[in-house]
Design a protein around this motif. Structure first.
Motif, PDB file in Angstrom:
ATOM      1  N   ASP A 186      29.333  51.870  33.642  1.00  0.00           N
ATOM      2  CA  ASP A 186      28.009  52.059  33.775  1.00  0.00           C
ATOM      3  C   ASP A 186      27.206  53.180  34.311  1.00  0.00           C
ATOM      4  N   PRO A 187      26.182  53.649  34.038  1.00  0.00           N
ATOM      5  CA  PRO A 187      25.395  54.717  34.330  1.00  0.00           C
ATOM      6  C   PRO A 187      25.088  54.776  35.765  1.00  0.00           C
ATOM      7  N   SER A 188      24.875  53.531  36.235  1.00  0.00           N
ATOM      8  CA  SER A 188      24.676  53.337  37.794  1.00  0.00           C
ATOM      9  C   SER A 188      26.006  53.470  38.386  1.00  0.00           C
ATOM     10  N   LEU A 189      26.286  54.560  39.305  1.00  0.00           N
ATOM     11  CA  LEU A 189      27.086  54.902  39.911  1.00  0.00           C
ATOM     12  C   LEU A 189      27.632  53.700  40.952  1.00  0.00           C
ATOM     13  N   GLU A 190      26.800  53.037  41.578  1.00  0.00           N
ATOM     14  CA  GLU A 190      26.684  51.939  42.589  1.00  0.00           C
ATOM     15  C   GLU A 190      27.371  50.645  41.774  1.00  0.00           C
ATOM     16  N   ILE A 191      26.940  50.481  40.644  1.00  0.00           N
ATOM     17  CA  ILE A 191      27.250  49.442  39.638  1.00  0.00           C
ATOM     18  C   ILE A 191      28.985  49.705  39.371  1.00  0.00           C
ATOM     19  N   ARG A 192      29.080  50.900  38.866  1.00  0.00           N
ATOM     20  CA  ARG A 192      30.520  51.157  38.359  1.00  0.00           C
ATOM     21  C   ARG A 192      31.425  51.177  39.682  1.00  0.00           C
ATOM     22  N   ARG A 193      30.827  51.690  40.902  1.00  0.00           N
ATOM     23  CA  ARG A 193      31.926  51.262  41.970  1.00  0.00           C
ATOM     24  C   ARG A 193      32.307  49.838  42.307  1.00  0.00           C
ATOM     25  N   ASP A 194      31.243  49.073  42.053  1.00  0.00           N
ATOM     26  CA  ASP A 194      31.726  47.513  42.139  1.00  0.00           C
ATOM     27  C   ASP A 194      32.560  47.027  41.101  1.00  0.00           C
ATOM     28  N   ALA A 195      32.242  47.517  39.755  1.00  0.00           N
ATOM     29  CA  ALA A 195      33.203  47.243  38.802  1.00  0.00           C
ATOM     30  C   ALA A 195      34.537  47.739  38.779  1.00  0.00           C
ATOM     31  N   VAL A 196      34.665  48.816  39.315  1.00  0.00           N
ATOM     32  CA  VAL A 196      36.154  49.422  39.887  1.00  0.00           C
ATOM     33  C   VAL A 196      36.863  48.456  40.759  1.00  0.00           C
ATOM     34  N   GLU A 197      36.091  48.139  41.745  1.00  0.00           N
ATOM     35  CA  GLU A 197      36.425  47.195  42.993  1.00  0.00           C
ATOM     36  C   GLU A 197      36.762  45.860  42.291  1.00  0.00           C
ATOM     37  N   LEU A 198      36.206  45.126  41.327  1.00  0.00           N
ATOM     38  CA  LEU A 198      36.813  44.213  40.638  1.00  0.00           C
ATOM     39  C   LEU A 198      38.002  44.387  39.910  1.00  0.00           C
ATOM     40  N   GLU A 199      38.206  45.533  39.209  1.00  0.00           N
ATOM     41  CA  GLU A 199      39.590  45.821  38.818  1.00  0.00           C
ATOM     42  C   GLU A 199      40.704  45.980  39.781  1.00  0.00           C
ATOM     43  N   LEU A 200      40.258  46.301  40.825  1.00  0.00           N
ATOM     44  CA  LEU A 200      41.326  46.565  41.850  1.00  0.00           C
ATOM     45  C   LEU A 200      41.587  45.253  42.532  1.00  0.00           C
ATOM     46  N   SER A 201      40.732  44.212  42.487  1.00  0.00           N
ATOM     47  CA  SER A 201      41.033  43.016  43.114  1.00  0.00           C
ATOM     48  C   SER A 201      41.725  42.189  42.145  1.00  0.00           C
ATOM     49  N   LYS A 202      41.839  42.357  40.781  1.00  0.00           N
ATOM     50  CA  LYS A 202      42.595  41.923  39.958  1.00  0.00           C
ATOM     51  C   LYS A 202      44.132  42.271  39.928  1.00  0.00           C
ATOM     52  N   ILE A 203      44.069  43.438  40.319  1.00  0.00           N
ATOM     53  CA  ILE A 203      45.471  44.077  40.425  1.00  0.00           C
ATOM     54  C   ILE A 203      46.376  43.510  41.594  1.00  0.00           C
ATOM     55  N   LYS A 204      45.792  42.902  42.639  1.00  0.00           N
ATOM     56  CA  LYS A 204      46.335  42.190  43.456  1.00  0.00           C
ATOM     57  C   LYS A 204      47.180  40.910  43.365  1.00  0.00           C
ATOM     58  N   ALA A 205      46.578  40.395  42.064  1.00  0.00           N
ATOM     59  CA  ALA A 205      47.411  39.101  41.607  1.00  0.00           C
ATOM     60  C   ALA A 205      48.466  39.602  40.685  1.00  0.00           C
ATOM     61  N   LEU A 206      48.757  40.458  40.233  1.00  0.00           N
ATOM     62  CA  LEU A 206      49.608  41.094  39.453  1.00  0.00           C
ATOM     63  C   LEU A 206      51.034  41.278  40.273  1.00  0.00           C
ATOM     64  N   THR A 207      52.363  40.877  39.543  1.00  0.00           N
ATOM     65  CA  THR A 207      53.354  41.019  40.213  1.00  0.00           C
ATOM     66  C   THR A 207      54.230  42.060  39.651  1.00  0.00           C
ATOM     67  N   LYS A 208      54.097  42.458  38.289  1.00  0.00           N
ATOM     68  CA  LYS A 208      54.980  43.497  37.677  1.00  0.00           C
ATOM     69  C   LYS A 208      54.504  44.875  37.977  1.00  0.00           C
ATOM     70  N   GLN A 209      55.276  45.783  38.534  1.00  0.00           N
ATOM     71  CA  GLN A 209      55.009  47.267  38.864  1.00  0.00           C
ATOM     72  C   GLN A 209      54.275  47.778  38.061  1.00  0.00           C
ATOM     73  N   SER A 210      54.879  47.668  36.542  1.00  0.00           N
ATOM     74  CA  SER A 210      54.172  48.565  35.420  1.00  0.00           C
ATOM     75  C   SER A 210      52.700  48.031  35.238  1.00  0.00           C
ATOM     76  N   GLU A 211      52.526  46.702  35.296  1.00  0.00           N
ATOM     77  CA  GLU A 211      51.172  46.200  35.127  1.00  0.00           C
ATOM     78  C   GLU A 211      50.069  46.768  36.495  1.00  0.00           C
ATOM     79  N   LYS A 212      50.752  46.799  37.367  1.00  0.00           N
ATOM     80  CA  LYS A 212      49.977  47.186  38.389  1.00  0.00           C
ATOM     81  C   LYS A 212      49.459  48.738  38.348  1.00  0.00           C
ATOM     82  N   ILE A 213      50.722  49.373  37.968  1.00  0.00           N
ATOM     83  CA  ILE A 213      50.260  50.827  37.840  1.00  0.00           C
ATOM     84  C   ILE A 213      49.190  51.197  36.671  1.00  0.00           C
ATOM     85  N   ALA A 214      49.512  50.106  35.583  1.00  0.00           N
ATOM     86  CA  ALA A 214      48.367  50.242  34.512  1.00  0.00           C
ATOM     87  C   ALA A 214      46.976  49.853  34.949  1.00  0.00           C
TER      88      ALA A 214
END
Lengths: 377, 409
Positions: free
Chosen positions: A144-172
């Motif tokens: 998103d061109p709004s850096l504030e929105i983009r930051r929140d979108a990245v935060e969401l991506e990071l929260s999804k990683i917490k649920a992953l178990t495979k290291q390769s998936e986490k790294i990706a």
């Protein structure tokens, strides 16, 4: 308190309009006057310019119902940073009255050429009214061109990683988040997370730090008096030139490549620990096509930066903090080689925390994405 | 200016100018008097409290801040700031008795929000004239709202003075008096003090200041006879007085002044953290004060001097509070409050003094018993850097994450 006794024609006209509105009822001609009030607010400027008229307009805007929000958001397009805040307040006052026109607000949000500030506010209004929509919206907003929105979108991506178990998936997952993130603190968190997974992030490369320099100094800066003294390196950057600096010290330009993991160029290492001194650092940056850039400097000392001989940054401030992207300036690069010259001034403070004589600098697009290393040759 | 706003500002000015009673509000940093004193409380504060006793309510704050709450007409106003570079600023309004949030306003900072991690962009305490709130931030953004959250005007002083910044963060709290808001913006860049017209947000005057960091707040001595209302300003090397309406410098004393604690005005005496502590006395019709006393051994730490029921209280950097005669500077007693760092100025009500520290501890001292600590309480996961406010028998204190109301239950 004395008040201004005269008013400009536009202010008188606005007062007449407002007077009529009070007498006839605001709603009848709301569309027309909403636009007038918004435009009046958009004329505010430094030193309180336009305030008398804007205060009157704002008193009407604060009374508007929530269905005025789309027009208020539209009004934020093209507004200066001061007017953006005035209009934000009008939106919030309207939103407090309830019954938000969410479909129209969402439609405004979806148009990415709208003001990033207004779109962020639209996003916040939607999330406040319908929190369940937040996740679905953010999934589509990583760029998103709004850096504030983009930051929140990245935060969401990071929260999804917490649920992953495979290291390769986490790294990706972290790699994906890293590629979209523009906020320094968030990037550092992601880099730390990757580091814990055994993945080293080259932060110098990621941030686009300029590491290769020619440095010259020390020139004299006793009593912090030479910030505006143009020493020979400001006239030209002849790398074969030699100088007589402070205390009669003879020196020339010296090649220096920083090896710091965060891209800090430490002048105490590059030269020596001088006090009351000035150093210059010179580099070049290659560009395939002319373009606008951000020059992003962090520096604990007084500093100046020139791009292709044009002064773009100037801060006569000593030891008041050093943060990545501390000073940001717009500049133009031409095709081919472009020059970067930095002046870094050290004072004579004796405290241990006042010994730092250093800087970090990078060249980015306007979102903070690195433009690489400038293909330095 | 709308009819309503114009009327409000004008009435407010007349109200203050006439010296009318302003109730139990706590309208600025260290209260209406600027002394940190609630000298004649109608309702006594409790001499002990925990998170389950005498704590009327506790609310989450959406962002951090080290400013103090202020209280106007039983509404509590708090500023806050968030973001990696502290670029989002807030004004929040809570109902005093219930703690219910009445409204919230947010803005994008237009100046530099950078600050030390322990501080925040929301470091200056807002000020009020009883009708409007003037919220100021380290980023030099100045917001005027009515008590219902309607924006009157918004200024970004960085637009006018682009080098006005200190990346450690600035914290000088504005004051409003005689229809003028005083903003002290002292740093290594564009360093100045500005008088801003409260009614319009327009600049009335500007005084250039030494280009050096300074976190102290201005204070005002009321007009008396031909002496105009005078703003007292300190920097590291002097204290000066300027006419609040014009910015004209009226007098100057040189000395070694501290850059953190602020001047405290008590009637016709100004207590300045200069050369230790120095008291200046003002007299009617004379623009220039005289030195009443000076005591090099009386050193304030970060907390500002407090004057309560005629006594001067100084907290030093070790957390020792001394009680002194404000007329002579003579010490009466001293007591230790704990070794944790105090940024918040203690406040006094009745015979009690309340001190909150960075480590989350609260202490209650009995001023009638040589400052004996009568109560201590350690709040969990809290850090207190902002000075408390007292209003209508309640003490309001904000931490890094919460706002608390303490009162008799």
């Amino acid at each position: 308190m004395k008040r201004k006794k005269t008013a400009s024609c536009s202010q008188l006209l606005l007062m007449c309009v407002i007077g009529c509105m009070i007498l006839t009822g605001a709603k009848e001609t709301q569309g027309v006057d909403l636009k007038t009030w918004i435009e009046t607010v958009k004329r505010v400027g430094p030193e309180g310019k336009g305030h008398e008229a804007a205060i009157q307009a704002m008193s009407m805007l604060s009374k508007q119902p929530a269905d005025s929000i789309p027009q208020l958001l539209e009004g934020m397009n093209g507004a200066n940073r001061l007017a953006v805040n005035w209009l934000r307040s009008a939106v919030e006052s309207a939103a407090d009255k309830g019954n938000l026109p969410l479909a129209e607000i969402k439609s405004f949000l979806e148009k990415k050429d709208n003001s990033p500030f207004a779109r962020r506010l639209a996003f916040e209004l939607i999330v406040a009214a319908s929190p369940e929509q937040k996740k679905a919206m953010l999934l589509e907003m990583l760029d998103d061109p709004s850096l504030e929105i983009r930051r929140d979108a990245v935060e969401l991506e990071l929260s999804k990683i917490k649920a992953l178990t495979k290291q390769s998936e986490k790294i990706a997952g972290y790699r994906k988040a890293l590629s979209h993130s523009r906020e320094i603190a968030q990037i550092k968190l992601i880099a730390d997370a990757l580091s814990e997974l055994g993945e080293k992030v080259n932060q110098v490369k990621h941030f686009g730090m300029i590491m290769q320099w020619h440095v010259a100094g020390p020139f004299e800066n006793k009593n912090q008096a030479k910030f505006n003294q143009a020493y020979p390196p400001e006239e030209n950057q002849d790398l074969k030139q030699t100088f007589t600096g402070m205390d009669g010290i003879q020196f020339g330009w010296k090649q220096y490549q920083s090896s710091d993991e965060e891209g800090i160029v430490d002048l105490n290492k590059a030269l020596a620990n001088h006090k009351g001194a000035i150093a210059y650092a010179y580099s070049d940056f290659y560009c395939d096509n002319p373009r606008q850039i951000d020059v992003r400097l962090a520096c604990i000392n007084a500093n100046k930066v020139w791009i292709n001989g044009k002064l773009v940054i100037s801060n006569d401030v000593y030891h008041a903090g050093m943060n990545l992207d501390q000073y940001i300036a717009k500049a133009s690069l031409k095709k081919g080689a472009n020059t970067i010259l930095i002046k870094v001034c050290q004072n004579e403070q004796t405290e241990s925390w006042a010994q730092r004589w250093q800087f970090q600098i990078r060249v980015t697009d306007d979102t903070g994405k690195a433009l690489g290393d400038g293909k330095q040759k | 200016m709308s009819i309503r706003s114009l009327t409000g500002h004008t009435l407010c000015f007349l109200f203050l100018a006439s010296g009318s009673i302003i109730g139990d509000d706590w309208r600025q940093f260290r209260g209406n008097s600027g002394t940190g004193s609630d000298s004649s409380p109608k309702t006594l504060l409790p001499n002990s409290f925990t998170e389950t006793t005498n704590l009327t309510w506790k609310v989450d704050l959406p962002a951090k801040g080290v400013s103090s709450p202020i209280v106007v007409k039983d509404r509590v106003f708090v500023t806050a700031s968030s973001g990696a570079i502290q670029d989002r600023i807030y004004v929040l309004c809570f109902d005093g008795p219930s703690g219910k949030q009445l409204w919230k306003r947010e803005y994008w900072a237009t100046g530099r929000g950078y600050c030390h991690p322990t501080s925040a962009n929301a470091a200056p305490t807002p000020a009020s004239d009883g009708e409007f709130i003037y919220a100021f931030y380290s980023s030099n953004d100045l917001v005027c709202l009515d008590l219902d959250g309607n924006l009157q005007w918004f200024r970004g002083l960085t637009f006018d003075y682009p080098k006005a910044a200190n990346d450690v963060g600035m914290s000088s709290s504005p004051i409003v008096s005689n229809g003028v808001i005083i903003c002290q913006v002292e740093n290594q860049g564009d360093s100045f003090v500005a008088g801003i017209e409260a009614a319009t947000g327009k600049s009335l005057w500007k005084v250039d200041r030494t280009r050096d960091s300074n976190w102290a707040s201005p204070a005002v001595v009321k007009a008396d006879g031909s002496r105009p209302a005078t703003v007292i300003l300190t920097d590291r090397a002097s204290v000066i007085g300027v006419n609040i309406l014009t910015g004209e410098q009226l007098w100057k004393f040189q000395g070694r002044a501290s850059s953190v604690p602020s001047t405290t005005v008590f009637g016709d005496i100004a207590v300045v953290s200069m050369d230790g502590t120095t008291a200046l006395r003002f007299s009617a019709d004379s623009k220039v004060p005289t030195q009443l006393w000076s005591n090099k051994s009386l050193l304030s730490g970060n907390a500002s001097p407090v004057v309560h029921n005629g006594d001067l209280y100084i907290m030093n950097s070790s957390g020792v509070v001394s009680c002194n005669d404000v007329q002579t500077g003579a010490k009466k007693w001293q007591a230790r409050t704990g070794r944790a760092k105090h940024w918040a100025t203690p406040v006094a009500s009745g015979n009690l003094m309340f001190a909150f520290d960075q480590g989350g501890s609260a202490r209650v001292l009995n001023l009638n018993d040589k400052g004996k600590t009568v109560h201590t309480y350690q709040f969990q996961d809290q850090s207190f850097l902002g000075t408390p406010a007292i209003s209508n028998g309640a003490l309001y204190i904000r931490s890094n994450s919460h706002l608390f109301r303490i009162s008799q239950q």
